[in-house]
Design an enzyme around this catalytic site. Sequence first.
Site, PDB file in Angstrom:
ATOM      1  N   ASP A  69     -31.339 113.406 -12.114  1.00  0.00           N
ATOM      2  CA  ASP A  69     -30.581 114.535 -12.313  1.00  0.00           C
ATOM      3  C   ASP A  69     -30.138 114.513 -10.812  1.00  0.00           C
ATOM      4  O   ASP A  69     -30.671 113.910  -9.622  1.00  0.00           O
ATOM      5  CB  ASP A  69     -31.457 115.921 -12.077  1.00  0.00           C
TER       6      ASP A  69
ATOM      7  N   GLU B 209     -27.632 116.687  -7.893  1.00  0.00           N
ATOM      8  CA  GLU B 209     -27.087 118.222  -7.313  1.00  0.00           C
ATOM      9  C   GLU B 209     -26.034 117.812  -6.556  1.00  0.00           C
ATOM     10  O   GLU B 209     -25.878 116.699  -5.922  1.00  0.00           O
ATOM     11  CB  GLU B 209     -28.291 118.509  -6.134  1.00  0.00           C
TER      12      GLU B 209
ATOM     13  N   ASP C  33     -35.979 119.714 -11.514  1.00  0.00           N
ATOM     14  CA  ASP C  33     -35.183 119.913 -12.465  1.00  0.00           C
ATOM     15  C   ASP C  33     -35.497 118.761 -13.589  1.00  0.00           C
ATOM     16  O   ASP C  33     -35.299 118.935 -14.696  1.00  0.00           O
ATOM     17  CB  ASP C  33     -33.492 119.827 -12.490  1.00  0.00           C
TER      18      ASP C  33
ATOM     19  N   HIS D 161     -33.223 123.969  -9.379  1.00  0.00           N
ATOM     20  CA  HIS D 161     -31.880 123.315  -8.929  1.00  0.00           C
ATOM     21  C   HIS D 161     -31.974 122.464  -7.537  1.00  0.00           C
ATOM     22  O   HIS D 161     -31.132 122.315  -6.704  1.00  0.00           O
ATOM     23  CB  HIS D 161     -30.346 124.400  -8.436  1.00  0.00           C
TER      24      HIS D 161
END
Length: 377
Positions: A15, A17, A167, A162
């Site tokens: 993931d 950000e 996540d 987040h």
Amino acid sequence: MASRSEDRCEIAFFDLETTMPTRTDQDLTILEFGSILVCPKKLVELDNYSTLVRPADPSVINSLPDRRNGITRAALIDAPFFQDIADKVYDILHGRIWAGHNILQFDCVLIRQAFAQIGRPAPEPKDTIDSLEFLKQQFGTKAGNMKMASLATYFGLGQQTHRSLDDVRMNLEVLKCCAAVLFLESSLPNIFKKNSWEFLQPDEVSIPSIRPTLLMLDNGSLRIKLLHKDETLQLCCRHMELLFGINEEYFDLTGRLDIVCFASQNLCEVLDACDGVAQKLSMDSGSSSEWQPAVIRREGFYTVRLHIQHATEIYQKEPSGAEQRIFFTEFDASELSTLFKPRTFIDAFFSLEPYDCQYQQMAGIKSVAKKLILLSN
């Protein structure tokens, strides 16, 4: 993590950000990378890695608002540049199955862009598992908009932080929960069918068997529910013709996605009966709101309004008879208006949901589309 290229059977969940897109600048900058390697047989975590990533452009840091999740300007200044972690990221991803939520449209694209920006070849996956696309196809829209936060709330997994590593782990747990539900649905189909996707055609409804009941909501208010032979009343109407499709101007004023269809005589009789019993119970319960009939009577014809929401499943029926699920990038009036036009024919599956907007002094029955099948004219 192992750097061997052989036996890379682990699934690499990852993931990113990033900065938030703006209307003037749609370029996104990676601020954090997080991943876990997962055993494909047992779905257990084998290893993990996460790091903040310092943007190469200092102005990105200066313009970045501090976030509640801890990705701050001060933290990013001390973080490594992407080129400093490129070897690690490449080793994690290359030759493995990539997995994540909405990675095909987002994370995979940004990873390849990041490697291109530093002049290096990007890692390539053995295969990809995008849980957003997979769950849309296999899990429907049981959890609303299918965003990770909505899925986590639906399964009671807590709030989305987040942060990349959190996540990724939440993504894995969501997949496990969905897999368990799908297994139970396939193993115990009758239990899940009841009160769920059991729809009656209007001529299958016994008018005397329609009755309303009052439900107490969590906030203490009462809501009317319509039953047929003690089961939730939901309707299926085949080959309905649209009089009005999605009106973008109307949507801008009301924020409602509605279509208006011609109503058969059988459907009118069922809806009139529902209006009668629901309105009586509403009045007996003390409501003074003006009742809005479910059937719209115009000059010489009858129509019914169907409300489309994000959870509505929409399909296109091919000439062969196969049904193809339609997925949307935004699910808004502009996209839907291209599909739902006057003289279009649909198969509609919808629930009947009585409402009472006391602040507007309006009450009635809202027909909420659960599934719509666009027919080949």
